[in-house]
Motif scaffolding. Structure first.
Motif, short mmCIF file in Angstrom:
data_model
loop_
_atom_site.label_atom_id
_atom_site.label_comp_id
_atom_site.label_asym_id
_atom_site.label_seq_id
_atom_site.Cartn_x
_atom_site.Cartn_y
_atom_site.Cartn_z
N VAL A 66 -11.02 27.23 -4.92
CA VAL A 66 -10.60 27.99 -3.91
C VAL A 66 -10.31 27.27 -2.55
O VAL A 66 -10.67 26.21 -2.22
N ILE A 67 -9.61 28.11 -1.76
CA ILE A 67 -9.35 27.54 -0.57
C ILE A 67 -9.68 28.55 0.76
O ILE A 67 -9.46 29.87 0.52
N ASP A 68 -10.08 28.37 1.93
CA ASP A 68 -10.33 29.25 3.06
C ASP A 68 -9.04 29.84 3.38
O ASP A 68 -7.99 29.24 3.68
N HIS A 69 -9.44 31.11 3.59
CA HIS A 69 -8.18 32.09 3.91
C HIS A 69 -7.79 31.95 5.54
O HIS A 69 -6.42 31.62 5.43
N ASP A 70 -8.59 31.46 6.54
CA ASP A 70 -8.16 31.33 7.90
C ASP A 70 -7.74 29.95 8.01
O ASP A 70 -6.46 29.94 8.66
N LEU A 71 -8.02 29.06 7.12
CA LEU A 71 -7.50 27.61 7.24
C LEU A 71 -6.00 27.70 6.70
O LEU A 71 -5.02 26.87 7.29
N LEU A 72 -5.55 28.37 5.60
CA LEU A 72 -4.32 28.62 5.01
C LEU A 72 -3.52 29.29 5.99
O LEU A 72 -2.18 28.63 6.10
N ILE A 73 -3.72 30.15 6.98
CA ILE A 73 -2.79 30.68 7.80
C ILE A 73 -2.72 29.87 9.11
O ILE A 73 -1.46 29.74 9.48
N GLU A 74 -3.77 29.15 9.43
CA GLU A 74 -3.55 28.16 10.53
C GLU A 74 -2.53 26.99 9.80
O GLU A 74 -1.90 26.42 10.78
N PHE A 75 -2.88 26.51 8.68
CA PHE A 75 -1.88 25.57 8.12
C PHE A 75 -0.43 26.15 8.04
O PHE A 75 0.55 25.22 8.44
N THR A 76 -0.28 27.23 7.70
CA THR A 76 1.19 27.77 7.39
C THR A 76 1.96 27.69 9.01
O THR A 76 3.13 28.07 9.20
N GLY A 77 1.13 28.01 10.18
CA GLY A 77 1.59 28.11 11.47
C GLY A 77 1.84 26.81 12.07
O GLY A 77 2.44 26.82 13.12
N HIS A 78 1.35 25.57 11.31
CA HIS A 78 1.61 24.33 11.86
C HIS A 78 3.10 23.93 12.09
O HIS A 78 4.01 24.13 11.08
N PRO A 79 3.67 23.45 13.18
CA PRO A 79 5.10 23.00 13.35
C PRO A 79 5.49 21.99 12.29
O PRO A 79 6.66 22.07 11.74
N PHE A 80 4.58 21.29 11.78
CA PHE A 80 5.14 20.39 10.64
C PHE A 80 5.26 20.94 9.43
O PHE A 80 6.11 20.13 8.53
N VAL A 81 4.82 22.17 9.18
CA VAL A 81 4.83 22.56 7.87
C VAL A 81 6.23 23.19 7.72
O VAL A 81 6.70 23.52 6.51
N ALA A 82 6.83 23.72 8.88
CA ALA A 82 8.19 24.26 9.04
C ALA A 82 8.16 25.66 8.23
O ALA A 82 9.17 25.85 7.29
N PHE A 83 7.35 26.42 8.07
CA PHE A 83 7.15 27.68 7.20
C PHE A 83 8.00 29.01 7.87
O PHE A 83 7.68 29.00 9.12
N ALA A 84 8.96 29.50 7.40
CA ALA A 84 9.46 30.45 7.84
C ALA A 84 8.85 31.60 8.39
O ALA A 84 7.73 32.03 7.83
N ALA A 85 9.25 32.25 9.72
CA ALA A 85 8.41 33.26 10.30
C ALA A 85 8.34 34.34 9.27
O ALA A 85 7.26 34.87 9.20
N ALA A 86 9.19 34.80 8.73
CA ALA A 86 9.50 35.72 7.75
C ALA A 86 8.52 35.55 6.63
O ALA A 86 7.74 36.39 6.04
N LYS A 87 8.57 34.35 5.85
CA LYS A 87 7.67 34.30 4.84
C LYS A 87 6.42 34.07 5.23
O LYS A 87 5.52 34.49 4.21
N ARG A 88 5.99 33.59 6.47
CA ARG A 88 4.57 33.78 6.83
C ARG A 88 4.17 35.02 7.04
O ARG A 88 2.93 35.35 6.67
N LEU A 89 4.80 35.91 7.60
CA LEU A 89 4.65 37.46 7.83
C LEU A 89 4.31 37.79 6.50
O LEU A 89 3.47 38.58 6.45
N GLU A 90 5.26 37.76 5.44
CA GLU A 90 4.78 38.09 4.32
C GLU A 90 3.52 37.77 3.69
O GLU A 90 3.06 38.37 2.79
N LEU A 91 3.25 36.38 3.74
CA LEU A 91 2.22 35.88 3.27
C LEU A 91 0.90 36.42 3.94
O LEU A 91 0.13 36.64 2.99
N MET A 92 0.89 36.71 5.27
CA MET A 92 -0.19 37.39 5.81
C MET A 92 -0.49 38.74 5.11
O MET A 92 -1.47 39.30 5.17
#
Length: 317
Positions: free
Chosen positions: A56-82
């Motif tokens: 298992v992985i921590d919920h809040d930690l995953l959200i913070e990770f996807t928001g890091h600039p190095f990850v380059a996760f698209a904003a639309a995908k991040r919103l869908e993930l949330m």
């Protein structure tokens, strides 16, 4: 010194070749440190608590990770993930569900999503990740070049720690992560350039015996210039004064000397201070600016600038 990061972010890219920085860039202020800290936090959660099995992985930690600039996760995908995560009742998410949902991230950052079997494996994976990030072809701007320097320094630190950890094969993951964090805490990127460059970014202490035509003094608030706090000490002020030990007045006198020495041959001085009042700032300009106004015949002009709901003032002499 704490304003170095916003200063570098504000300098236009066309001027970076004319810039020389004589100050160390702190690791804790960098994106590199943020990424390393996220990975260490993930491994720490795997090594303790409900995540010990690595399933298992921590919920809040995953959200913070996807928001890091190095990850380059698209904003639309991040919103869908949330939105998807909002339907999960627990604070810990099944790791197989996350890897299925984010296959591109688990392939690029495996050390974040997978429990390291031992300390040596963690050190190897961290070095491999930093090496791949440091080879990013988009690292052309000054800020990114500094990040690349910090990555190289961090890789060297991980190699040195790995050599030390080899003597302790039974070292726990928790203790190893604590040692890594302590080693990175005071790390800085040594920035070197041409000392004859047109633009010099330096601390007040480094400006001694140098003359400049244009001076921009940022953070010129009372309490910063001069500093009104001294280093922590077990020796009371009265004993320090009685036995001739350094006291806060000595530090203020040194700041006064450095400030007025800087003004020997200037043409224009721009003192910029924050007039906003909060828990850390009283909003007052430095006493040195008031002394110039009342004790000299220099022409003084004040300007007030309002930015994003915060009031800042710049007095120019």
């Amino acid at each position: 010194e704490s304003l170095l990061v916003p200063i570098l972010q504000s300098i236009p890219e066309r001027l970076t070749e004319k810039l020389n920085i004589t100050m160390g860039y702190p690791m804790t202020e960098s994106l590199t440190y943020g990424m390393i800290e996220l990975i260490l936090a993930s491994q720490l959660s795997f090594a303790s608590g409900a995540s010990r099995s690595g399933e298992v992985i921590d919920h809040d930690l995953l959200i913070e990770f996807t928001g890091h600039p190095f990850v380059a996760f698209a904003a639309a995908k991040r919103l869908e993930l949330m939105k998807d995560l909002a339907g999960q009742p627990d604070s810990s998410l099944p790791l197989h569900w996350v890897t299925t949902l984010l296959p591109e991230l688990t392939g690029q950052f495996p050390v974040f999503f997978r429990k390291a079997p031992d300390v040596n494996a963690l050190m190897e994976e961290m070095q491999s990740l930093l090496l791949s990030l440091s080879r990013d072809p988009e690292a052309s701007r000054l800020h990114n070049l500094i990040e690349r320097t910090l990555m190289e320094n961090a890789m060297q630190t991980f190699r040195q720690l790995q050599q030390g950890f080899e003597a302790y094969p039974d070292l726990s993951m928790t203790l190893a992560i604590k040692l890594i964090r302590r080693q990175l805490l005071h790390m800085t990127a040594t920035l070197s350039g041409n000392p004859s460059s047109e633009i010099q970014v330096m601390g007040l202490l480094e400006s001694r015996n140098l003359n400049f035509d244009q001076i921009y003094l940022v953070g010129a608030n009372e309490g910063n210039l001069p500093a009104l706090s001294s280093a922590s000490s077990f020796i009371p002020y009265n004993l320090r004064r009685a036995y001739g030990l350094p006291v806060i007045e000595n530090q203020q006198a040194l700041s006064a000397y450095l400030f007025y020495r800087l003004l020997h041959h200037f043409e224009h001085l721009h003192m910029i201070y924050n007039a906003g009042v909060d828990n850390e700032n009283a909003g007052d300009v430095s006493r040195f600016a008031r002394q110039i106004r009342h004790e000299s015949n220099l022409p003084v002009r004040e300007r007030s600038v309002l930015l994003r709901g915060h009031t800042g003032s710049a007095s120019q002499q």
